[in-house]
Design a protein around this motif. Structure first.
Motif, PDB file in Angstrom:
ATOM      1  N   ARG A   2      28.500  50.281  41.557  1.00  0.00           N
ATOM      2  CA  ARG A   2      28.307  51.615  41.015  1.00  0.00           C
ATOM      3  C   ARG A   2      27.664  52.479  42.091  1.00  0.00           C
ATOM      4  N   VAL A   3      28.217  53.684  42.274  1.00  0.00           N
ATOM      5  CA  VAL A   3      27.639  54.620  43.237  1.00  0.00           C
ATOM      6  C   VAL A   3      27.462  55.972  42.557  1.00  0.00           C
ATOM      7  N   PRO A   4      26.472  56.762  42.988  1.00  0.00           N
ATOM      8  CA  PRO A   4      26.290  58.093  42.406  1.00  0.00           C
ATOM      9  C   PRO A   4      27.469  58.996  42.741  1.00  0.00           C
ATOM     10  N   SER A   5      27.715  59.958  41.867  1.00  0.00           N
ATOM     11  CA  SER A   5      28.744  60.964  42.116  1.00  0.00           C
ATOM     12  C   SER A   5      28.062  62.260  42.521  1.00  0.00           C
ATOM     13  N   PRO A   6      28.190  62.673  43.778  1.00  0.00           N
ATOM     14  CA  PRO A   6      27.507  63.901  44.218  1.00  0.00           C
ATOM     15  C   PRO A   6      27.847  65.108  43.366  1.00  0.00           C
ATOM     16  N   ASP A  18      28.348  59.002  37.631  1.00  0.00           N
ATOM     17  CA  ASP A  18      28.436  58.015  38.710  1.00  0.00           C
ATOM     18  C   ASP A  18      29.828  57.401  38.687  1.00  0.00           C
ATOM     19  N   ARG A  19      30.147  56.598  39.702  1.00  0.00           N
ATOM     20  CA  ARG A  19      31.475  55.997  39.822  1.00  0.00           C
ATOM     21  C   ARG A  19      31.342  54.486  39.795  1.00  0.00           C
ATOM     22  N   PRO A  20      31.679  53.871  38.664  1.00  0.00           N
ATOM     23  CA  PRO A  20      31.627  52.414  38.572  1.00  0.00           C
ATOM     24  C   PRO A  20      32.946  51.774  39.008  1.00  0.00           C
ATOM     25  N   ALA A  21      32.893  50.512  39.357  1.00  0.00           N
ATOM     26  CA  ALA A  21      34.109  49.750  39.650  1.00  0.00           C
ATOM     27  C   ALA A  21      33.827  48.273  39.418  1.00  0.00           C
ATOM     28  N   VAL A  22      34.809  47.589  38.863  1.00  0.00           N
ATOM     29  CA  VAL A  22      34.759  46.128  38.736  1.00  0.00           C
ATOM     30  C   VAL A  22      35.865  45.561  39.609  1.00  0.00           C
ATOM     31  N   PHE A  23      35.482  44.950  40.724  1.00  0.00           N
ATOM     32  CA  PHE A  23      36.423  44.306  41.630  1.00  0.00           C
ATOM     33  C   PHE A  23      36.351  42.795  41.418  1.00  0.00           C
ATOM     34  N   LEU A  24      37.440  42.114  41.652  1.00  0.00           N
ATOM     35  CA  LEU A  24      37.442  40.656  41.539  1.00  0.00           C
ATOM     36  C   LEU A  24      38.296  40.052  42.635  1.00  0.00           C
ATOM     37  N   GLU A  25      37.963  38.833  42.992  1.00  0.00           N
ATOM     38  CA  GLU A  25      38.717  38.102  44.000  1.00  0.00           C
ATOM     39  C   GLU A  25      39.080  36.739  43.439  1.00  0.00           C
ATOM     40  N   VAL A  26      40.347  36.358  43.576  1.00  0.00           N
ATOM     41  CA  VAL A  26      40.811  35.045  43.147  1.00  0.00           C
ATOM     42  C   VAL A  26      41.160  34.221  44.383  1.00  0.00           C
ATOM     43  N   THR A  27      41.029  32.903  44.252  1.00  0.00           N
ATOM     44  CA  THR A  27      41.338  31.975  45.341  1.00  0.00           C
ATOM     45  C   THR A  27      42.127  30.807  44.775  1.00  0.00           C
ATOM     46  N   ASP A  28      43.246  30.453  45.433  1.00  0.00           N
ATOM     47  CA  ASP A  28      43.997  29.299  44.958  1.00  0.00           C
ATOM     48  C   ASP A  28      43.500  28.027  45.633  1.00  0.00           C
ATOM     49  N   ASP A  29      44.119  26.897  45.306  1.00  0.00           N
ATOM     50  CA  ASP A  29      43.605  25.625  45.812  1.00  0.00           C
ATOM     51  C   ASP A  29      43.921  25.387  47.287  1.00  0.00           C
ATOM     52  N   HIS A  30      44.644  26.347  47.917  1.00  0.00           N
ATOM     53  CA  HIS A  30      44.882  26.274  49.358  1.00  0.00           C
ATOM     54  C   HIS A  30      44.031  27.281  50.123  1.00  0.00           C
ATOM     55  N   GLY A  31      43.166  27.986  49.408  1.00  0.00           N
ATOM     56  CA  GLY A  31      42.283  28.953  50.052  1.00  0.00           C
ATOM     57  C   GLY A  31      42.850  30.356  50.170  1.00  0.00           C
ATOM     58  N   ASN A  32      44.058  30.598  49.643  1.00  0.00           N
ATOM     59  CA  ASN A  32      44.623  31.953  49.660  1.00  0.00           C
ATOM     60  C   ASN A  32      43.860  32.836  48.673  1.00  0.00           C
ATOM     61  N   LYS A  33      43.628  34.084  49.047  1.00  0.00           N
ATOM     62  CA  LYS A  33      42.811  34.988  48.239  1.00  0.00           C
ATOM     63  C   LYS A  33      43.582  36.239  47.848  1.00  0.00           C
ATOM     64  N   GLY A  34      43.148  36.850  46.762  1.00  0.00           N
ATOM     65  CA  GLY A  34      43.725  38.112  46.317  1.00  0.00           C
ATOM     66  C   GLY A  34      42.668  38.952  45.637  1.00  0.00           C
ATOM     67  N   LEU A  35      42.824  40.272  45.731  1.00  0.00           N
ATOM     68  CA  LEU A  35      41.848  41.217  45.191  1.00  0.00           C
ATOM     69  C   LEU A  35      42.450  42.011  44.038  1.00  0.00           C
ATOM     70  N   GLY A  36      41.627  42.262  43.020  1.00  0.00           N
ATOM     71  CA  GLY A  36      42.053  43.054  41.879  1.00  0.00           C
ATOM     72  C   GLY A  36      40.954  43.995  41.432  1.00  0.00           C
ATOM     73  N   GLU A  37      41.296  44.876  40.507  1.00  0.00           N
ATOM     74  CA  GLU A  37      40.341  45.838  39.970  1.00  0.00           C
ATOM     75  C   GLU A  37      40.589  46.027  38.479  1.00  0.00           C
ATOM     76  N   VAL A  38      39.505  46.173  37.745  1.00  0.00           N
ATOM     77  CA  VAL A  38      39.539  46.350  36.295  1.00  0.00           C
ATOM     78  C   VAL A  38      39.126  47.787  35.970  1.00  0.00           C
TER      79      VAL A  38
END
Length: 364
Positions: A2-6, A18-38
């Motif tokens: 969360r960050v303030p909104s000027p 203010d500006r909220p965000a929910v970010f998430l990162e997933v990892t598979d069993d080979h270590g590959n990663k991906g990013l998402g947002e809610v």
């Protein structure tokens, strides 16, 4: 995070301080990663709630499981949590969490094979049109001038406040538009049907690209049809549709010319990609809705690039470090270009965000 909104972001139903965000990162069993947002814009306290939903409900359903594709995972999660969404009275937050997971899985798959997501989805053109959105009623003309200087050629103003003030802003902005520029307005569900019917003739006097959500999104289709028959200006909606059935109804009816799925609010990429294609087959315009952080904006850009057409990417005109640090490609004469970086192309930027003062303060 969360960050303030000027400058507070104003809508007809509330103000974002203010500006909220929910970010998430997933990892598979080979270590590959991906990013998402809610999605978590309103109310802003909902960000923490959605974070807890992910941790305590959605993630346990994923850990250690194997899925053939992001699509199969999306279908499984929708089926698994359909009853809980009804029982808890929370179809929106649960759908938003599932959407964020889906975005992350698609990012992971594209990064794993080493291609930009839009190309994995079948896109061939890295250039997409964009427009400046979220223009507040206060200092609207100056905001349009700033966005024009930043490369935009299309602009969308928030209306649904004081009628005289709305019309004054619209008149001033349209009077100053350059020949190749486009201007739209967004009422954010502000009016009753009667209020909208009284206002539409005045709006039709201006050259508007569309009028967005003049009435509440869940009003019966006959009310939307009445508005469509009362104006020559295209009607737009879709950010508050949260099922494939909602979109099928919206696409099949003649009331809407512009349909605006928000892939962090429902569907992720697995749900929205086929909807976007259906929108275009029906001869309507797919313009993704988005007003959050940079991961969701990047995902929206990649889906738009994948399906093509004459849609435009919505870019918030208000300052938001949680967007700017992650995804802020330059806009030149109303267009931006996606890079050939694998996946969503935001992995390095996300690492920079986590290492920044914002990330150190906000990451939990």
């Amino acid at each position: 995070m969360r960050v303030p909104s000027p400058v507070p972001v104003q809508t007809s139903f509330g103000t974002m301080f203010d500006r909220p965000a929910v970010f998430l990162e997933v990892t598979d069993d080979h270590g590959n990663k991906g990013l998402g947002e809610v999605w978590c814009n309103f109310p802003s306290c909902g960000a923490e709630h959605r974070g807890r939903l992910l941790e305590t409900v959605i993630f346990p359903a994923l850990l250690g499981k194997r899925f053939d594709s992001p699509d199969s995972c999306f279908a499984q999660l929708e089926k698994q949590f359909a009853r809980l969404a009804i029982q808890a009275g929370e179809p929106g937050p649960i759908a938003q969490c599932i959407a964020g997971v889906d975005v992350a899985l698609w990012d992971m798959v594209a990064r794993r094979v080493g291609v930009p997501l839009f190309r994995l989805l079948g896109g061939t053109n890295a250039y997409i049109p964009a427009y400046a959105s979220g223009i507040n009623p206060a200092n609207a003309v100056k905001t349009v001038e700033r966005c024009r200087a930043e490369g935009h050629r299309a602009f969308k103003l928030k209306i649904g406040f004081d009628r005289a003030g709305d019309l004054a802003n619209i008149a001033q902005i349209t009077a100053a538009l350059e020949r190749d520029e486009v201007f739209m307005v967004d009422a954010n569900q502000a009016w009753t049907v009667d209020e909208a019917l009284n206002t539409l003739p005045e709006l039709a006097a201006f050259s508007l690209g569309w009028i967005e959500e003049p009435i509440m999104a869940d009003r019966p289709i006959d009310e939307w049809l009445a508005l469509a028959l009362a104006t020559s200006v295209p009607l737009a909606a879709g950010e508050n549709m949260i099922s494939a059935q909602d979109f099928a109804r919206g696409i099949s009816k003649p009331a809407l010319d512009v349909i605006q799925p928000d892939l962090c609010k429902w569907g992720g990429i697995s749900g929205v990609l086929p909807v976007a294609k259906d929108i275009m087959v029906a001869g309507k315009r797919y313009c993704p809705h988005y007003l959050g952080g940079g991961i969701g904006l990047a995902a929206s850009a990649h889906v738009l690039a994948a399906v093509g057409g004459d849609g435009m990417l919505e870019i918030d005109s208000n300052d938001n470090p949680l967007r700017n640090i992650l995804f802020a490609p330059p806009v030149t004469r109303g267009q931006l270009k996606l890079l050939e970086t694998p996946g969503l192309g935001v992995a390095d930027q996300f690492a920079n965000l986590l290492a920044s003062d914002i990330g150190k303060r906000e990451t939990r």
